[in-house]
Scaffold this motif. Sequence first.
Motif, PDB file in Angstrom:
ATOM      1  N   UNK A 208       6.821  -7.154   3.804  1.00 28.35           N
ATOM      2  CA  UNK A 208       8.422  -7.282   2.474  1.00 28.35           C
ATOM      3  C   UNK A 208       8.982  -5.976   3.205  1.00 28.35           C
ATOM      4  N   UNK A 209       8.520  -4.721   3.571  1.00 25.36           N
ATOM      5  CA  UNK A 209       8.986  -3.797   3.951  1.00 25.36           C
ATOM      6  C   UNK A 209       9.308  -3.031   5.409  1.00 25.36           C
ATOM      7  N   UNK A 210       8.224  -3.655   6.086  1.00 27.68           N
ATOM      8  CA  UNK A 210       7.603  -2.973   7.407  1.00 27.68           C
ATOM      9  C   UNK A 210       8.801  -4.260   8.121  1.00 27.68           C
ATOM     10  N   UNK A 211       8.792  -5.067   7.776  1.00 24.82           N
ATOM     11  CA  UNK A 211       9.130  -5.896   8.939  1.00 24.82           C
ATOM     12  C   UNK A 211      11.265  -6.163   9.126  1.00 24.82           C
ATOM     13  N   UNK A 212      11.495  -5.165   7.868  1.00 28.45           N
ATOM     14  CA  UNK A 212      13.031  -5.086   7.818  1.00 28.45           C
ATOM     15  C   UNK A 212      13.310  -3.528   9.095  1.00 28.45           C
ATOM     16  N   UNK A 213      12.537  -2.922   9.308  1.00 25.54           N
ATOM     17  CA  UNK A 213      12.476  -1.867  10.297  1.00 25.54           C
ATOM     18  C   UNK A 213      11.939  -2.132  11.619  1.00 25.54           C
ATOM     19  N   UNK A 214      13.347  -1.455  12.141  1.00 24.90           N
ATOM     20  CA  UNK A 214      13.474  -0.735  13.478  1.00 24.90           C
ATOM     21  C   UNK A 214      12.058  -0.461  13.815  1.00 24.90           C
ATOM     22  N   UNK A 215      12.427   1.208  13.771  1.00 31.60           N
ATOM     23  CA  UNK A 215      11.122   1.636  13.767  1.00 31.60           C
ATOM     24  C   UNK A 215      11.291   2.694  13.080  1.00 31.60           C
ATOM     25  N   UNK A 216      10.162   3.261  12.031  1.00 29.39           N
ATOM     26  CA  UNK A 216       8.336   3.516  11.750  1.00 29.39           C
ATOM     27  C   UNK A 216       7.486   4.556  12.304  1.00 29.39           C
ATOM     28  N   UNK A 217       6.708   5.526  11.385  1.00 26.99           N
ATOM     29  CA  UNK A 217       6.153   5.682  11.989  1.00 26.99           C
ATOM     30  C   UNK A 217       5.427   5.329  11.003  1.00 26.99           C
ATOM     31  N   UNK A 218       3.847   4.942  10.780  1.00 28.00           N
ATOM     32  CA  UNK A 218       2.562   5.498  10.164  1.00 28.00           C
ATOM     33  C   UNK A 218       1.759   7.185  10.832  1.00 28.00           C
ATOM     34  N   UNK A 219       1.496   7.717   9.764  1.00 25.48           N
ATOM     35  CA  UNK A 219       1.366   9.152   9.631  1.00 25.48           C
ATOM     36  C   UNK A 219       0.096   9.416   9.264  1.00 25.48           C
ATOM     37  N   UNK A 220      -0.244   8.665   8.157  1.00 24.89           N
ATOM     38  CA  UNK A 220      -1.524   8.668   7.346  1.00 24.89           C
ATOM     39  C   UNK A 220      -1.853   7.498   7.497  1.00 24.89           C
ATOM     40  N   UNK A 221      -3.410   7.339   7.663  1.00 18.92           N
ATOM     41  CA  UNK A 221      -4.211   6.034   6.847  1.00 18.92           C
ATOM     42  C   UNK A 221      -5.388   6.520   6.222  1.00 18.92           C
ATOM     43  N   UNK A 222      -4.981   5.544   4.533  1.00 20.65           N
ATOM     44  CA  UNK A 222      -5.946   6.384   3.240  1.00 20.65           C
ATOM     45  C   UNK A 222      -6.699   5.276   2.598  1.00 20.65           C
ATOM     46  N   UNK A 223      -7.848   5.508   2.260  1.00 21.72           N
ATOM     47  CA  UNK A 223      -8.260   4.464   1.157  1.00 21.72           C
ATOM     48  C   UNK A 223      -8.108   4.513  -0.240  1.00 21.72           C
ATOM     49  N   UNK A 224      -7.038   5.321  -0.664  1.00 21.32           N
ATOM     50  CA  UNK A 224      -7.589   5.854  -2.381  1.00 21.32           C
ATOM     51  C   UNK A 224      -5.967   6.234  -2.861  1.00 21.32           C
ATOM     52  N   UNK A 225      -6.108   5.860  -3.436  1.00 19.07           N
ATOM     53  CA  UNK A 225      -4.075   5.969  -3.672  1.00 19.07           C
ATOM     54  C   UNK A 225      -4.300   7.444  -4.454  1.00 19.07           C
ATOM     55  N   UNK A 226      -5.106   7.778  -4.567  1.00 16.39           N
ATOM     56  CA  UNK A 226      -4.710   8.951  -5.655  1.00 16.39           C
ATOM     57  C   UNK A 226      -4.457   9.853  -4.155  1.00 16.39           C
ATOM     58  N   UNK A 227      -5.237  10.048  -3.495  1.00 17.63           N
ATOM     59  CA  UNK A 227      -5.091  10.585  -1.830  1.00 17.63           C
ATOM     60  C   UNK A 227      -3.390  10.748  -1.389  1.00 17.63           C
ATOM     61  N   UNK A 228      -3.309   9.425  -1.381  1.00 22.44           N
ATOM     62  CA  UNK A 228      -2.010   8.936  -0.397  1.00 22.44           C
ATOM     63  C   UNK A 228      -0.787   9.156  -1.699  1.00 22.44           C
ATOM     64  N   UNK A 229      -0.618   9.085  -3.339  1.00 25.27           N
ATOM     65  CA  UNK A 229       0.144  10.153  -3.929  1.00 25.27           C
ATOM     66  C   UNK A 229      -0.587  11.732  -3.841  1.00 25.27           C
ATOM     67  N   UNK A 230      -0.960  12.582  -3.242  1.00 26.92           N
ATOM     68  CA  UNK A 230      -0.950  13.714  -3.155  1.00 26.92           C
ATOM     69  C   UNK A 230      -0.248  14.129  -1.911  1.00 26.92           C
ATOM     70  N   UNK A 231      -0.579  13.509  -1.022  1.00 23.84           N
ATOM     71  CA  UNK A 231       0.208  13.410   0.021  1.00 23.84           C
ATOM     72  C   UNK A 231       1.669  13.427   0.166  1.00 23.84           C
ATOM     73  N   UNK A 232       2.041  12.267  -0.019  1.00 26.96           N
ATOM     74  CA  UNK A 232       3.066  12.179  -0.301  1.00 26.96           C
ATOM     75  C   UNK A 232       3.856  13.443  -1.266  1.00 26.96           C
ATOM     76  N   UNK A 233       3.099  13.948  -2.172  1.00 28.03           N
ATOM     77  CA  UNK A 233       3.914  14.826  -2.953  1.00 28.03           C
ATOM     78  C   UNK A 233       3.995  16.376  -2.512  1.00 28.03           C
ATOM     79  N   UNK A 234       3.394  16.013  -1.322  1.00 32.70           N
ATOM     80  CA  UNK A 234       3.029  17.392  -0.769  1.00 32.70           C
ATOM     81  C   UNK A 234       3.834  17.129   1.032  1.00 32.70           C
ATOM     82  N   UNK A 235       4.869  16.699   1.053  1.00 34.02           N
ATOM     83  CA  UNK A 235       5.745  16.188   1.693  1.00 34.02           C
ATOM     84  C   UNK A 235       5.484  15.550   2.973  1.00 34.02           C
ATOM     85  N   UNK A 236       3.976  14.902   3.470  1.00 30.21           N
ATOM     86  CA  UNK A 236       3.884  14.510   4.572  1.00 30.21           C
ATOM     87  C   UNK A 236       4.639  13.369   4.975  1.00 30.21           C
TER      88      UNK A 236
END
Length: 298
Positions: A208-236
């Motif tokens: 629903x999101x990537x299918x609308x984008x021509x250029x996007x990059x995956x910088x991290x893959x994590x299996x825990x929601x809290x870890x994702x939120x911490x990385x977002x908060x850190x500006x990654x």
Amino acid sequence: MSISLKQLKVFVSIAQEKTITGAADKLFLSKAAVSMALSELEKQLGHKLFDRSNNRLMINEQGKRLLPVADEMLSRSHTIEKMFDQEGPVSGRLRIGSSDTVGIQVTPFLLQDFREHSGHTEQSMFISNTAEICRKLSEFELDIGLVEGQIRQNDLMMLPWLQDEMVIACPPEHPLTQLEHLTFADLEHSEWILREQGSGTRDFFLNHVASHLRDWHQVLELNKTEAILNCVAAGIGVTCISDYAIAHAVKDGRVAALSLPVEIKRQYWLIYHKEKYRSPLMETFIHFSQAWEMPDYQ
């Protein structure tokens, strides 16, 4: 022919553990006792139930025919054992599987209300991604699954359950927070932090999101929601996530939540194996869950 409950327990445990050793450890029996019980069962039935490969026992077609019936017999036996131990209309043990977002943010409140409503307290909960929950349901290791991902297995029954809204999470100072109306064009060239393969949240982003984008990059893959939120908060990077999962981080000021360019509700599902015996306990839980509404705890 006289098939014992012990033989059925051994058969189901081997189907789930895939080794004699694993089944023996699970049942607190010797490997010799497990092997003997399986041999006697196969001799009585006149069919092999597993294919042997590299010290692993993989259930074959004959075993797959027996598995739902064996699971039902063991469930009924357990119901009889517990029938007079617990007051109230339902008894037994309920094994629930929840995908990450549902299991952390929703299922605890469902179980709390179910316990108050029914008086039943014997539940276990396993939390993993949607794919792993489906696998355990297929092998009768779980009774019910509560998930947010897409289900692609014909052996599972799917009942629509709750819905949630997906949002974009970014640091509070991110340039995206200055936009009055977010568009997909604004998300071009963004760096994304995503859940692992098999996650319903990842599937939603890709569909629903990537299918609308021509250029996007995956910088991290994590299996825990809290870890994702911490990385977002850190500006990654930024992420696409459930509003249920992000509420506490937004309240704490760690991240900001931005509405997607299009409003898309994500469906949660209550799932179980089509051949699973629906005990009175399971029926009660299904009906309660379908009538239940998420409390406003945020």
